[in-house]
Structure formats: structure tokens, C-alpha cells
Write a protein that holds these residues in place. Structure first.
Motif, PDB file in Angstrom:
ATOM      1  N   GLY A 176      -4.664  -0.283  -4.703  1.00 57.07           N
ATOM      2  CA  GLY A 176      -4.030  -0.808  -3.506  1.00 57.07           C
ATOM      3  C   GLY A 176      -2.920  -1.794  -3.790  1.00 57.07           C
ATOM      4  O   GLY A 176      -1.970  -1.922  -2.995  1.00 57.07           O
ATOM      5  N   ILE A 177      -2.993  -2.476  -4.934  1.00 57.79           N
ATOM      6  CA  ILE A 177      -1.986  -3.492  -5.254  1.00 57.79           C
ATOM      7  C   ILE A 177      -0.708  -2.865  -5.812  1.00 57.79           C
ATOM      8  O   ILE A 177       0.384  -3.415  -5.631  1.00 57.79           O
ATOM      9  N   VAL A 178      -0.824  -1.695  -6.448  1.00 54.84           N
ATOM     10  CA  VAL A 178       0.347  -1.088  -7.097  1.00 54.84           C
ATOM     11  C   VAL A 178       1.502  -0.858  -6.116  1.00 54.84           C
ATOM     12  O   VAL A 178       2.644  -1.278  -6.385  1.00 54.84           O
ATOM     13  N   PRO A 179       1.297  -0.194  -4.960  1.00 56.20           N
ATOM     14  CA  PRO A 179       2.423  -0.003  -4.036  1.00 56.20           C
ATOM     15  C   PRO A 179       2.988  -1.326  -3.527  1.00 56.20           C
ATOM     16  O   PRO A 179       4.214  -1.465  -3.363  1.00 56.20           O
ATOM     17  N   ALA A 180       2.114  -2.293  -3.288  1.00 54.95           N
ATOM     18  CA  ALA A 180       2.578  -3.590  -2.802  1.00 54.95           C
ATOM     19  C   ALA A 180       3.402  -4.315  -3.865  1.00 54.95           C
ATOM     20  O   ALA A 180       4.354  -5.029  -3.533  1.00 54.95           O
ATOM     21  N   MET A 181       3.057  -4.128  -5.131  1.00 57.99           N
ATOM     22  CA  MET A 181       3.836  -4.749  -6.202  1.00 57.99           C
ATOM     23  C   MET A 181       5.241  -4.150  -6.283  1.00 57.99           C
ATOM     24  O   MET A 181       6.220  -4.860  -6.511  1.00 57.99           O
TER      25      MET A 181
ATOM     26  N   LEU B   2       3.403 -14.122  -2.973  1.00 63.75           N
ATOM     27  CA  LEU B   2       2.535 -13.051  -3.465  1.00 63.75           C
ATOM     28  C   LEU B   2       1.424 -12.689  -2.484  1.00 63.75           C
ATOM     29  O   LEU B   2       0.609 -11.805  -2.771  1.00 63.75           O
ATOM     30  N   GLY B   3       1.397 -13.348  -1.319  1.00 66.53           N
ATOM     31  CA  GLY B   3       0.354 -13.053  -0.338  1.00 66.53           C
ATOM     32  C   GLY B   3       0.408 -11.614   0.142  1.00 66.53           C
ATOM     33  O   GLY B   3      -0.622 -10.942   0.234  1.00 66.53           O
ATOM     34  N   ALA B   4       1.619 -11.130   0.434  1.00 66.59           N
ATOM     35  CA  ALA B   4       1.756  -9.755   0.917  1.00 66.59           C
ATOM     36  C   ALA B   4       1.338  -8.755  -0.160  1.00 66.59           C
ATOM     37  O   ALA B   4       0.710  -7.730   0.134  1.00 66.59           O
ATOM     38  N   VAL B   5       1.691  -9.036  -1.403  1.00 67.27           N
ATOM     39  CA  VAL B   5       1.350  -8.122  -2.498  1.00 67.27           C
ATOM     40  C   VAL B   5      -0.169  -8.027  -2.669  1.00 67.27           C
ATOM     41  O   VAL B   5      -0.731  -6.932  -2.797  1.00 67.27           O
TER      42      VAL B   5
ATOM     43  N   THR C 181       9.229  -5.275   7.668  1.00 67.19           N
ATOM     44  CA  THR C 181       9.702  -4.106   6.935  1.00 67.19           C
ATOM     45  C   THR C 181       8.928  -3.920   5.635  1.00 67.19           C
ATOM     46  O   THR C 181       8.698  -2.792   5.201  1.00 67.19           O
ATOM     47  N   PHE C 182       8.514  -5.029   5.015  1.00 64.25           N
ATOM     48  CA  PHE C 182       7.704  -4.929   3.795  1.00 64.25           C
ATOM     49  C   PHE C 182       6.445  -4.128   4.074  1.00 64.25           C
ATOM     50  O   PHE C 182       6.079  -3.233   3.303  1.00 64.25           O
ATOM     51  N   THR C 183       5.781  -4.450   5.169  1.00 60.38           N
ATOM     52  CA  THR C 183       4.537  -3.752   5.500  1.00 60.38           C
ATOM     53  C   THR C 183       4.793  -2.272   5.727  1.00 60.38           C
ATOM     54  O   THR C 183       4.061  -1.414   5.221  1.00 60.38           O
ATOM     55  N   ALA C 184       5.857  -1.963   6.494  1.00 62.08           N
ATOM     56  CA  ALA C 184       6.157  -0.563   6.795  1.00 62.08           C
ATOM     57  C   ALA C 184       6.467   0.220   5.518  1.00 62.08           C
ATOM     58  O   ALA C 184       5.936   1.322   5.303  1.00 62.08           O
ATOM     59  N   ILE C 185       7.322  -0.351   4.662  1.00 62.26           N
ATOM     60  CA  ILE C 185       7.698   0.344   3.432  1.00 62.26           C
ATOM     61  C   ILE C 185       6.507   0.488   2.492  1.00 62.26           C
ATOM     62  O   ILE C 185       6.292   1.542   1.868  1.00 62.26           O
ATOM     63  N   THR C 186       5.705  -0.560   2.387  1.00 61.92           N
ATOM     64  CA  THR C 186       4.549  -0.517   1.496  1.00 61.92           C
ATOM     65  C   THR C 186       3.541   0.530   1.960  1.00 61.92           C
ATOM     66  O   THR C 186       2.952   1.246   1.143  1.00 61.92           O
ATOM     67  N   LEU C 187       3.333   0.637   3.277  1.00 63.90           N
ATOM     68  CA  LEU C 187       2.396   1.627   3.794  1.00 63.90           C
ATOM     69  C   LEU C 187       2.884   3.045   3.512  1.00 63.90           C
ATOM     70  O   LEU C 187       2.086   3.943   3.254  1.00 63.90           O
ATOM     71  N   VAL C 188       4.196   3.241   3.555  1.00 63.99           N
ATOM     72  CA  VAL C 188       4.742   4.573   3.252  1.00 63.99           C
ATOM     73  C   VAL C 188       4.579   4.884   1.762  1.00 63.99           C
ATOM     74  O   VAL C 188       4.123   5.968   1.381  1.00 63.99           O
ATOM     75  N   ILE C 189       4.941   3.914   0.913  1.00 66.37           N
ATOM     76  CA  ILE C 189       4.824   4.124  -0.540  1.00 66.37           C
ATOM     77  C   ILE C 189       3.371   4.376  -0.942  1.00 66.37           C
ATOM     78  O   ILE C 189       3.079   5.261  -1.749  1.00 66.37           O
TER      79      ILE C 189
END
Length: 283
Positions: free
Chosen positions: A45-50, A239-242, A108-116
Motif C-alpha cells: 500500500g505504501i509503494v504507490p503513495a511513495m 510524509l503523512g499522505a504517503v 489531487t495526490f489522493t486521486a492520483i495515488t488511488l489510480v496508481i
């Protein structure tokens, strides 16, 4: 013997709002606990967020570096002012730009991370669903169809968030209001849109689109705001979002189940009844 004084209706409403809001905050921590029990899911789960985090960190650094130039660019009318008022206005403009950038960045971070990370977050959400009784009449979507829907819904949410962000950006120029009132409103607005985006996975699993998602969450607005604002504030921490995006997905799955009147307690996690006969807006 003294007679108890009944609480005023307004006090009951405030108390009910705060109780629901607190329950929403608790869903994030429950999501963190559920997600944290699987070390493999933690790593996946952390990989896409990173990946998203590295991109957005570079973007934020660029915004901070050019904040002075951008503030001067949007306030050309102050070029002829004396140094003191001009610098004060452009300082306020710089903070307003950073605030708008932060709000849009989180969304946008959340949207992009969810897609990735769609396959990873789908698995996390699925584990949460299984833990609390599963999904009745689950709708199976192909990867590409699911991706198209996610992109379309994310684009709509981002467009709406920009419409809210522009007035907040303008209000950021107002002394005191821009520094104290606007951040609170931004947290509420950002939290709402974050919650809307994060529950996309469990709602798609039920064949429910963005409009139905909105109706369901509006029916439990304090609960949704509590969860969303908690996530928004955590995402503002470096780093909270990641680190917390996967936990937020798990918590959003619990939020979706709660708004659709499905079990979120293992003691009552019998197979959930079909939601086809119940309108999400009345959940």
C-alpha cells in the motif's frame, strides 16, 4: 427531589453532530488498525503513495521556491505602492497561494495515488469487507472499465474542488479571515472531497456511481466530515499522505459500510443484506 431540565433542541443537535463527527474520526484509526495487521499489505500500500509523494514533493518545493515571483505576478497593481504595504500584500498573496496549492495538492495526490495503486487499494478494501461480512451482490468490473470510472469520477471531484478552492484563495487575502477562518473552512471542504474520493473503491464494488456516493455521504454528513477532516489534517503532516493513504482507504471502506447500514462490527458481521432495495441516500 430536583426535576431534570430537558436539553434544548439546539444542544441535542450540536451533541449529535459532535458525536457523529467523533465517530468519523475514529473510523480512520480503525482503518489504521485493520490495515496494520497485514505487513504485506502495508508494504504494497505504501509503494504507490511513495511514487506520488516524490512527484508532489518536487511540485511543492517548486511552488515554495517561486512563491515570491508568483505573488508579484498576481498582484501587479501593487507595483507602485510603497514598500511596506506592497510587501505585506504579497506576503499574504504568497500564503494564499501556498494554501490553495496545499488544498489542491492533497486532493489531487489522493486521486492520483488511488489510480496508481488501484490493485493494491482494491485488495486492502476487499480485506476490510471480508472482515465485516462481505459485499452482497458484488459487481465485477474489468480493470480498464474500473480505471475509466475512477478517472472520470476523480476528474469531476477535482473540478468541483477547484470551484471551492478559488473563493478560498480570494478570501485568503482578507486580513485575519484569511489566516484563521479560511484554513478551517479549507479543512472542512478538503475533508469532504477527500472522503468522497476515498470511498470510490467500495462504492464501485457495489455498482454505485458518484451521484449515489454523494447521496449516501450527505445523509451522514457529520460522520463523513469527521473522517475526511481527520484524513486531511494527517495528510498535511510531512510524509503523512504517503504513510496513511492505505489506512485511509481501509477507513473509507468502513465509512462506506456505515453509510449504507452494513455491519462494521465483527460481532454483528453476518452476511450483509442486499442494498438493491434501499436507496443510498436514505442510509
Amino acid at each position: 427531589m430536583q426535576t431534570a431540565i430537558p436539553a434544548k433542541p439546539g444542544s441535542r443537535r450540536i451533541g449529535s453532530f459532535l458525536s457523529e463527527f467523533g465517530s468519523g474520526v475514529g473510523l480512520l484509526f480503525r482503518g489504521l488498525a485493520v490495515y496494520g495487521r497485514s505487513p504485506l499489505l502495508v508494504l504494497l500500500g505504501i509503494v504507490p503513495a511513495m511514487i506520488s509523494g516524490a512527484l508532489y514533493l518536487a511540485g511543492l518545493g517548486t511552488l515554495v521556491y517561486f512563491a515570491d515571483e508568483l505573488a508579484a505576478l498576481i498582484t501587479p497593481f501593487a507595483d507602485d505602492w510603497s514598500d511596506g504595504p506592497r510587501q505585506l500584500l504579497r506576503l499574504v498573496a504568497g500564503f494564499a497561494l501556498l494554501g490553495l496549492g496545499g488544498l489542491l495538492g492533497v486532493l489531487t495526490f489522493t486521486a492520483i495515488t488511488l489510480v496508481i495503486g488501484d490493485p493494491f487499494y482494491e485488495k486492502i478494501s476487499e480485506r476490510v469487507e471480508e472482515r465485516y461480512g462481505g459485499v452482497p451482490d458484488e459487481v465485477e468490473l474489468s480493470f480498464w472499465r474500473s480505471l475509466r470510472r475512477s478517472l472520470a469520477d476523480a476528474a469531476r471531484l477535482l473540478g468541483r474542488s477547484v470551484l471551492f478552492g478559488i473563493p478560498l484563495f480570494v478570501a485568503g487575502f482578507v486580513p485575519l479571515v484569511g489566516q484563521f477562518v479560511v484554513p478551517v473552512i479549507a479543512a472542512m471542504v478538503g475533508g469532504w472531497f477527500l472522503a468522497m474520493g476515498l470511498v470510490g473503491v467500495p462504492f464501485q464494488r457495489r455498482g454505485l456511481r458518484l451521484a449515489q456516493r454523494q447521496r449516501a455521504l450527505r445523509a451522514r454528513r457529520p460522520l463523513t466530515l469527521g473522517f475526511g477532516v481527520a484524513v486531511f489534517l494527517c495528510f498535511l503532516i510531512p510524509l503523512g499522505a504517503v504513510l496513511l493513504t492505505p489506512a485511509a482507504v481501509a477507513g473509507a471502506t468502513l465509512l462506506a459500510r456505515r453509510t449504507l447500514d452494513q455491519p462494521t462490527d465483527r460481532r454483528s458481521s453476518t452476511p450483509a443484506t442486499s442494498i438493491g432495495t434501499a436507496s443510498p441516500g436514505t442510509a
